[in-house]
Design a protein around this motif. Structure first.
Motif, PDB file in Angstrom:
ATOM      1  N   SER A  40      34.768  -2.618 -26.661  1.00  0.00           N
ATOM      2  CA  SER A  40      34.644  -1.596 -27.694  1.00  0.00           C
ATOM      3  C   SER A  40      35.575  -0.450 -27.332  1.00  0.00           C
ATOM      4  CB  SER A  40      33.211  -1.067 -27.797  1.00  0.00           C
ATOM      5  OG  SER A  40      32.338  -2.078 -28.244  1.00  0.00           O
ATOM      6  N   GLY A  41      36.472  -0.130 -28.260  1.00  0.00           N
ATOM      7  CA  GLY A  41      37.321   1.041 -28.122  1.00  0.00           C
ATOM      8  C   GLY A  41      36.658   2.189 -28.857  1.00  0.00           C
ATOM      9  N   MET A  42      36.599   3.357 -28.217  1.00  0.00           N
ATOM     10  CA  MET A  42      35.890   4.499 -28.800  1.00  0.00           C
ATOM     11  C   MET A  42      36.750   5.750 -28.718  1.00  0.00           C
ATOM     12  SD  MET A  42      32.184   3.903 -27.057  1.00  0.00           S
ATOM     13  CE  MET A  42      32.826   3.494 -25.456  1.00  0.00           C
ATOM     14  N   ILE A  43      36.679   6.562 -29.784  1.00  0.00           N
ATOM     15  CA  ILE A  43      37.359   7.852 -29.806  1.00  0.00           C
ATOM     16  C   ILE A  43      36.408   8.872 -30.400  1.00  0.00           C
ATOM     17  CG2 ILE A  43      39.218   9.176 -30.853  1.00  0.00           C
ATOM     18  CD1 ILE A  43      40.998   7.213 -30.009  1.00  0.00           C
ATOM     19  N   ILE A  55      35.697   0.492 -32.358  1.00  0.00           N
ATOM     20  CA  ILE A  55      36.204  -0.827 -32.714  1.00  0.00           C
ATOM     21  C   ILE A  55      35.563  -1.810 -31.736  1.00  0.00           C
ATOM     22  CG2 ILE A  55      38.223  -2.317 -32.928  1.00  0.00           C
ATOM     23  CD1 ILE A  55      39.875   0.179 -33.467  1.00  0.00           C
ATOM     24  N   HIS A  56      34.847  -2.797 -32.264  1.00  0.00           N
ATOM     25  CA  HIS A  56      34.166  -3.797 -31.447  1.00  0.00           C
ATOM     26  C   HIS A  56      34.866  -5.139 -31.643  1.00  0.00           C
ATOM     27  CE1 HIS A  56      30.960  -0.820 -31.167  1.00  0.00           C
ATOM     28  NE2 HIS A  56      30.885  -0.804 -32.488  1.00  0.00           N
ATOM     29  N   LEU A  57      35.346  -5.716 -30.528  1.00  0.00           N
ATOM     30  CA  LEU A  57      36.098  -6.963 -30.597  1.00  0.00           C
ATOM     31  C   LEU A  57      35.590  -7.967 -29.567  1.00  0.00           C
ATOM     32  CD1 LEU A  57      38.746  -4.540 -30.214  1.00  0.00           C
ATOM     33  CD2 LEU A  57      39.479  -6.304 -31.769  1.00  0.00           C
ATOM     34  N   PRO A  58      35.352  -9.213 -29.983  1.00  0.00           N
ATOM     35  CA  PRO A  58      35.100 -10.234 -28.976  1.00  0.00           C
ATOM     36  C   PRO A  58      36.353 -10.392 -28.117  1.00  0.00           C
ATOM     37  CG  PRO A  58      35.020 -11.165 -31.206  1.00  0.00           C
ATOM     38  CD  PRO A  58      35.348  -9.723 -31.339  1.00  0.00           C
ATOM     39  N   ASP A  79      43.928  -5.269 -17.826  1.00  0.00           N
ATOM     40  CA  ASP A  79      44.180  -3.857 -18.149  1.00  0.00           C
ATOM     41  C   ASP A  79      45.050  -3.693 -19.393  1.00  0.00           C
ATOM     42  OD1 ASP A  79      42.592  -2.955 -16.084  1.00  0.00           O
ATOM     43  OD2 ASP A  79      44.264  -2.631 -14.704  1.00  0.00           O
ATOM     44  N   ASP A  80      45.982  -4.622 -19.639  1.00  0.00           N
ATOM     45  CA  ASP A  80      46.809  -4.545 -20.847  1.00  0.00           C
ATOM     46  C   ASP A  80      45.955  -4.666 -22.105  1.00  0.00           C
ATOM     47  OD1 ASP A  80      49.382  -4.175 -19.661  1.00  0.00           O
ATOM     48  OD2 ASP A  80      49.480  -6.326 -19.226  1.00  0.00           O
ATOM     49  N   VAL A  81      44.982  -5.568 -22.069  1.00  0.00           N
ATOM     50  CA  VAL A  81      44.092  -5.747 -23.221  1.00  0.00           C
ATOM     51  C   VAL A  81      43.251  -4.490 -23.425  1.00  0.00           C
ATOM     52  CG1 VAL A  81      42.190  -7.104 -24.190  1.00  0.00           C
ATOM     53  CG2 VAL A  81      44.048  -8.256 -22.965  1.00  0.00           C
ATOM     54  N   LYS A  82      42.713  -3.960 -22.351  1.00  0.00           N
ATOM     55  CA  LYS A  82      41.910  -2.740 -22.471  1.00  0.00           C
ATOM     56  C   LYS A  82      42.750  -1.585 -23.017  1.00  0.00           C
ATOM     57  CE  LYS A  82      39.009  -4.179 -18.639  1.00  0.00           C
ATOM     58  NZ  LYS A  82      38.748  -3.993 -17.214  1.00  0.00           N
ATOM     59  N   ASP A  83      43.979  -1.436 -22.524  1.00  0.00           N
ATOM     60  CA  ASP A  83      44.874  -0.386 -23.028  1.00  0.00           C
ATOM     61  C   ASP A  83      45.180  -0.586 -24.509  1.00  0.00           C
ATOM     62  OD1 ASP A  83      44.953   0.799 -20.526  1.00  0.00           O
ATOM     63  OD2 ASP A  83      46.945   0.005 -20.016  1.00  0.00           O
ATOM     64  N   ILE A 111      40.425  11.454 -25.978  1.00  0.00           N
ATOM     65  CA  ILE A 111      41.141  10.364 -25.331  1.00  0.00           C
ATOM     66  C   ILE A 111      40.323   9.090 -25.512  1.00  0.00           C
ATOM     67  CG2 ILE A 111      41.925   9.478 -23.097  1.00  0.00           C
ATOM     68  CD1 ILE A 111      42.338  12.444 -22.280  1.00  0.00           C
ATOM     69  N   PRO A 112      40.974   7.973 -25.836  1.00  0.00           N
ATOM     70  CA  PRO A 112      40.206   6.734 -26.047  1.00  0.00           C
ATOM     71  C   PRO A 112      39.503   6.260 -24.778  1.00  0.00           C
ATOM     72  CG  PRO A 112      42.530   6.439 -26.648  1.00  0.00           C
ATOM     73  CD  PRO A 112      42.400   7.791 -26.052  1.00  0.00           C
ATOM     74  N   SER A 113      38.351   5.642 -24.992  1.00  0.00           N
ATOM     75  CA  SER A 113      37.600   4.984 -23.923  1.00  0.00           C
ATOM     76  C   SER A 113      37.386   3.539 -24.340  1.00  0.00           C
ATOM     77  CB  SER A 113      36.233   5.632 -23.720  1.00  0.00           C
ATOM     78  OG  SER A 113      36.369   6.965 -23.329  1.00  0.00           O
ATOM     79  N   VAL A 114      37.314   2.654 -23.369  1.00  0.00           N
ATOM     80  CA  VAL A 114      37.062   1.244 -23.659  1.00  0.00           C
ATOM     81  C   VAL A 114      35.924   0.769 -22.762  1.00  0.00           C
ATOM     82  CG1 VAL A 114      38.020  -1.098 -23.654  1.00  0.00           C
ATOM     83  CG2 VAL A 114      39.457   0.834 -24.336  1.00  0.00           C
ATOM     84  N   VAL A 115      34.963   0.089 -23.377  1.00  0.00           N
ATOM     85  CA  VAL A 115      33.825  -0.477 -22.671  1.00  0.00           C
ATOM     86  C   VAL A 115      33.902  -1.988 -22.843  1.00  0.00           C
ATOM     87  CG1 VAL A 115      31.310  -0.638 -22.626  1.00  0.00           C
ATOM     88  CG2 VAL A 115      32.406   1.547 -23.110  1.00  0.00           C
ATOM     89  N   ARG A 116      33.575  -2.716 -21.783  1.00  0.00           N
ATOM     90  CA  ARG A 116      33.542  -4.178 -21.870  1.00  0.00           C
ATOM     91  C   ARG A 116      32.230  -4.680 -21.289  1.00  0.00           C
ATOM     92  NH1 ARG A 116      36.425  -8.899 -18.677  1.00  0.00           N
ATOM     93  NH2 ARG A 116      36.100 -10.545 -20.215  1.00  0.00           N
TER      94      ARG A 116
END
Length: 157
Positions: A40-43, A55-58, A79-83, A111-116
């Motif tokens: 999930s990408g969050m802003i 944004i929630h993505l499998p 890390d590329d996918v998370k970025d 700043i964007p955050s990403v959770v997995r």
């Protein structure tokens, strides 16, 4: 213009001009919690619009989007996918900001955050409204949603 229409327009423009993957929004499909491993990408949004864009993505959809966006051939989340997920969230939030009515564009983006992980949900605290759109691409479905303080007409009321 209501949030769902804004989300659909922004995401369609980003995918046609920068990601180059065919997607379609699924009208009438409610955003439901995803199963399995996802990102999930969050802003955070502050100012005239207060809340969060998510944004929630499998995993497989996130990998496919990253490969198309960055011209890579990844097969696993790194890390590329998370970025890339964070940057996608940033582009969508910026597009939403741009399409807001002119008198409500004083919006600051965090700043964007990403959770997995697996089996989690992201929910704003307090009194927030949620609007989400489910999209589909060859690698699977993903969800783009906003959780914001009640904005009346922007939610189609």
């Amino acid at each position: 213009m209501e949030f769902k229409k804004i989300i659909e327009q922004v995401v369609a423009e980003i995918f046609s001009s920068m990601v180059f993957l065919d997607i379609k929004s699924l009208d009438g499909v409610d955003p439901e919690p995803m199963q399995g491993s996802m990102l999930s990408g969050m802003i955070g949004l502050a100012g005239d619009l207060q809340g969060t864009l998510l944004i929630h993505l499998p995993d497989q959809a996130a990998i496919a989007i990253t490969n198309a966006f960055l011209g890579m051939e990844l097969s696993a989340v790194d890390d590329d996918v998370k970025d890339a997920v964070g940057e996608l969230a940033n582009m969508v939030a910026g597009g939403i900001k741009y399409l807001m009515p002119e008198n409500t564009r004083d919006i600051a983006l965090a700043i964007p955050s990403v959770v997995r992980g697996k089996g989690y949900s992201c929910e704003a605290t307090g009194r927030f409204e949620r609007a989400g759109v489910v999209f589909e691409l060859a690698a699977g479905r993903f969800i783009v949603e906003v959780q914001v303080k009640d904005s009346g007409s922007l939610f189609g009321r």
